[in-house]
Scaffold this motif. Sequence first.
Motif, PDB file in Angstrom:
ATOM      1  N   ASP A 125      33.187  53.342  25.833  1.00  0.00           N
ATOM      2  CA  ASP A 125      32.839  52.667  27.089  1.00  0.00           C
ATOM      3  C   ASP A 125      32.455  51.202  26.888  1.00  0.00           C
ATOM      4  O   ASP A 125      32.795  50.349  27.707  1.00  0.00           O
ATOM      5  CB  ASP A 125      31.711  53.411  27.811  1.00  0.00           C
ATOM      6  N   ASP A 126      31.773  50.884  25.814  1.00  0.00           N
ATOM      7  CA  ASP A 126      31.363  49.495  25.547  1.00  0.00           C
ATOM      8  C   ASP A 126      32.551  48.555  25.356  1.00  0.00           C
ATOM      9  O   ASP A 126      32.431  47.349  25.592  1.00  0.00           O
ATOM     10  CB  ASP A 126      30.468  49.429  24.302  1.00  0.00           C
ATOM     11  N   ASP A 127      33.685  49.100  24.940  1.00  0.00           N
ATOM     12  CA  ASP A 127      34.863  48.274  24.688  1.00  0.00           C
ATOM     13  C   ASP A 127      35.396  47.605  25.956  1.00  0.00           C
ATOM     14  O   ASP A 127      36.010  46.541  25.888  1.00  0.00           O
ATOM     15  CB  ASP A 127      35.990  49.102  24.063  1.00  0.00           C
ATOM     16  N   PHE A 128      35.180  48.215  27.114  1.00  0.00           N
ATOM     17  CA  PHE A 128      35.771  47.705  28.348  1.00  0.00           C
ATOM     18  C   PHE A 128      35.167  46.386  28.803  1.00  0.00           C
ATOM     19  O   PHE A 128      35.760  45.674  29.604  1.00  0.00           O
ATOM     20  CB  PHE A 128      35.694  48.761  29.460  1.00  0.00           C
ATOM     21  N   ALA A 129      34.002  46.025  28.282  1.00  0.00           N
ATOM     22  CA  ALA A 129      33.361  44.752  28.626  1.00  0.00           C
ATOM     23  C   ALA A 129      33.828  43.596  27.744  1.00  0.00           C
ATOM     24  O   ALA A 129      33.517  42.431  28.025  1.00  0.00           O
ATOM     25  CB  ALA A 129      31.842  44.896  28.528  1.00  0.00           C
ATOM     26  N   ARG A 130      34.625  43.886  26.719  1.00  0.00           N
ATOM     27  CA  ARG A 130      35.100  42.840  25.810  1.00  0.00           C
ATOM     28  C   ARG A 130      35.997  41.861  26.562  1.00  0.00           C
ATOM     29  O   ARG A 130      36.918  42.255  27.275  1.00  0.00           O
ATOM     30  CB  ARG A 130      35.879  43.477  24.656  1.00  0.00           C
ATOM     31  N   VAL A 131      35.724  40.578  26.414  1.00  0.00           N
ATOM     32  CA  VAL A 131      36.551  39.550  27.055  1.00  0.00           C
ATOM     33  C   VAL A 131      37.860  39.431  26.287  1.00  0.00           C
ATOM     34  O   VAL A 131      37.865  39.260  25.066  1.00  0.00           O
ATOM     35  CB  VAL A 131      35.811  38.195  27.104  1.00  0.00           C
ATOM     36  N   VAL A 132      38.979  39.542  27.021  1.00  0.00           N
ATOM     37  CA  VAL A 132      40.296  39.485  26.388  1.00  0.00           C
ATOM     38  C   VAL A 132      41.100  38.259  26.815  1.00  0.00           C
ATOM     39  O   VAL A 132      42.145  37.973  26.235  1.00  0.00           O
ATOM     40  CB  VAL A 132      41.109  40.775  26.664  1.00  0.00           C
ATOM     41  N   ASP A 133      40.616  37.521  27.826  1.00  0.00           N
ATOM     42  CA  ASP A 133      41.343  36.348  28.303  1.00  0.00           C
ATOM     43  C   ASP A 133      40.352  35.387  28.931  1.00  0.00           C
ATOM     44  O   ASP A 133      39.819  35.647  30.016  1.00  0.00           O
ATOM     45  CB  ASP A 133      42.409  36.766  29.314  1.00  0.00           C
ATOM     46  N   GLU A 134      40.121  34.282  28.249  1.00  0.00           N
ATOM     47  CA  GLU A 134      39.163  33.289  28.725  1.00  0.00           C
ATOM     48  C   GLU A 134      39.810  32.207  29.587  1.00  0.00           C
ATOM     49  O   GLU A 134      39.131  31.282  30.023  1.00  0.00           O
ATOM     50  CB  GLU A 134      38.427  32.668  27.538  1.00  0.00           C
ATOM     51  N   SER A 135      41.101  32.326  29.866  1.00  0.00           N
ATOM     52  CA  SER A 135      41.772  31.303  30.668  1.00  0.00           C
ATOM     53  C   SER A 135      41.510  31.470  32.161  1.00  0.00           C
ATOM     54  O   SER A 135      41.965  30.654  32.958  1.00  0.00           O
ATOM     55  CB  SER A 135      43.278  31.303  30.381  1.00  0.00           C
ATOM     56  N   TRP A 136      40.822  32.509  32.575  1.00  0.00           N
ATOM     57  CA  TRP A 136      40.477  32.754  33.971  1.00  0.00           C
ATOM     58  C   TRP A 136      38.990  32.530  34.175  1.00  0.00           C
ATOM     59  O   TRP A 136      38.203  32.615  33.248  1.00  0.00           O
ATOM     60  CB  TRP A 136      40.825  34.204  34.353  1.00  0.00           C
ATOM     61  N   ASN A 137      38.606  32.279  35.418  1.00  0.00           N
ATOM     62  CA  ASN A 137      37.197  32.163  35.764  1.00  0.00           C
ATOM     63  C   ASN A 137      36.902  33.144  36.879  1.00  0.00           C
ATOM     64  O   ASN A 137      37.376  32.947  37.997  1.00  0.00           O
ATOM     65  CB  ASN A 137      36.871  30.738  36.201  1.00  0.00           C
ATOM     66  N   PRO A 138      36.188  34.199  36.631  1.00  0.00           N
ATOM     67  CA  PRO A 138      35.523  34.527  35.374  1.00  0.00           C
ATOM     68  C   PRO A 138      36.524  35.038  34.336  1.00  0.00           C
ATOM     69  O   PRO A 138      37.626  35.479  34.686  1.00  0.00           O
ATOM     70  CB  PRO A 138      34.529  35.636  35.768  1.00  0.00           C
ATOM     71  N   PRO A 139      36.135  35.013  33.066  1.00  0.00           N
ATOM     72  CA  PRO A 139      37.004  35.543  32.013  1.00  0.00           C
ATOM     73  C   PRO A 139      37.343  37.015  32.267  1.00  0.00           C
ATOM     74  O   PRO A 139      36.564  37.751  32.855  1.00  0.00           O
ATOM     75  CB  PRO A 139      36.158  35.374  30.747  1.00  0.00           C
ATOM     76  N   VAL A 140      38.514  37.405  31.811  1.00  0.00           N
ATOM     77  CA  VAL A 140      39.014  38.762  32.039  1.00  0.00           C
ATOM     78  C   VAL A 140      38.546  39.684  30.920  1.00  0.00           C
ATOM     79  O   VAL A 140      38.735  39.379  29.737  1.00  0.00           O
ATOM     80  CB  VAL A 140      40.556  38.756  32.123  1.00  0.00           C
ATOM     81  N   THR A 141      37.975  40.807  31.316  1.00  0.00           N
ATOM     82  CA  THR A 141      37.544  41.811  30.340  1.00  0.00           C
ATOM     83  C   THR A 141      38.673  42.808  30.107  1.00  0.00           C
ATOM     84  O   THR A 141      39.642  42.873  30.879  1.00  0.00           O
ATOM     85  CB  THR A 141      36.313  42.580  30.833  1.00  0.00           C
ATOM     86  N   LEU A 142      38.531  43.602  29.058  1.00  0.00           N
ATOM     87  CA  LEU A 142      39.519  44.646  28.764  1.00  0.00           C
ATOM     88  C   LEU A 142      39.663  45.594  29.942  1.00  0.00           C
ATOM     89  O   LEU A 142      40.779  45.949  30.333  1.00  0.00           O
ATOM     90  CB  LEU A 142      39.118  45.413  27.498  1.00  0.00           C
TER      91      LEU A 142
END
Length: 170
Positions: A125-142
């Motif tokens: 469950d903790d993995d889903f909060a990992r940011v995978v794309d910082e090119s968006w605002n807000p950054p996109v999580t898994l």
Amino acid sequence: MTASTDLLIDAFDRIAQTVRRTVDGLDAAALSGRVDPEANSIAWLVWHLTRIQDDHVADVAGRPQAWHENGWEGRFGLPFDSDDTGYGHSSDDVAAVGGVDAQNLLGYHDDVHDRTVAFLSGLADDDFARVVDESWNPPVTLGVRLVSVISDDLQHAGQAAFVRGVLERR
């Protein structure tokens, strides 16, 4: 597995079931049929949704795409750049996917689905909060990226099923 991974796997399973029901039994002519000259075909819709899933899940999993690693690019023989996923395609590009057969569409989709399920099965469950794309605002999580892929895939799978229904009624 967790409740979150179980839900995501169920969603991807539903996409795979819809793809299979839509493509199964169709020949190349039916797969390339279009409801009008500018519309997307079943072949293009299924190829595109599978390419998006392959591209996005491989990226967050940190592994090569099945398209490249398992030889699907060569089997399809499409006249596009090797990393093309269909985003922004023209009507002529859609037509170029017309020679694809059901066996390759389903084989590629099954391969990507299996890889997706394997990736999801290893998540906590903790993995889903990992940011995978910082090119968006807000950054996109898994979690957000995976839901985005599911949304896109379900829409295109539904469109492909709709096209099949319309073409079968003609």
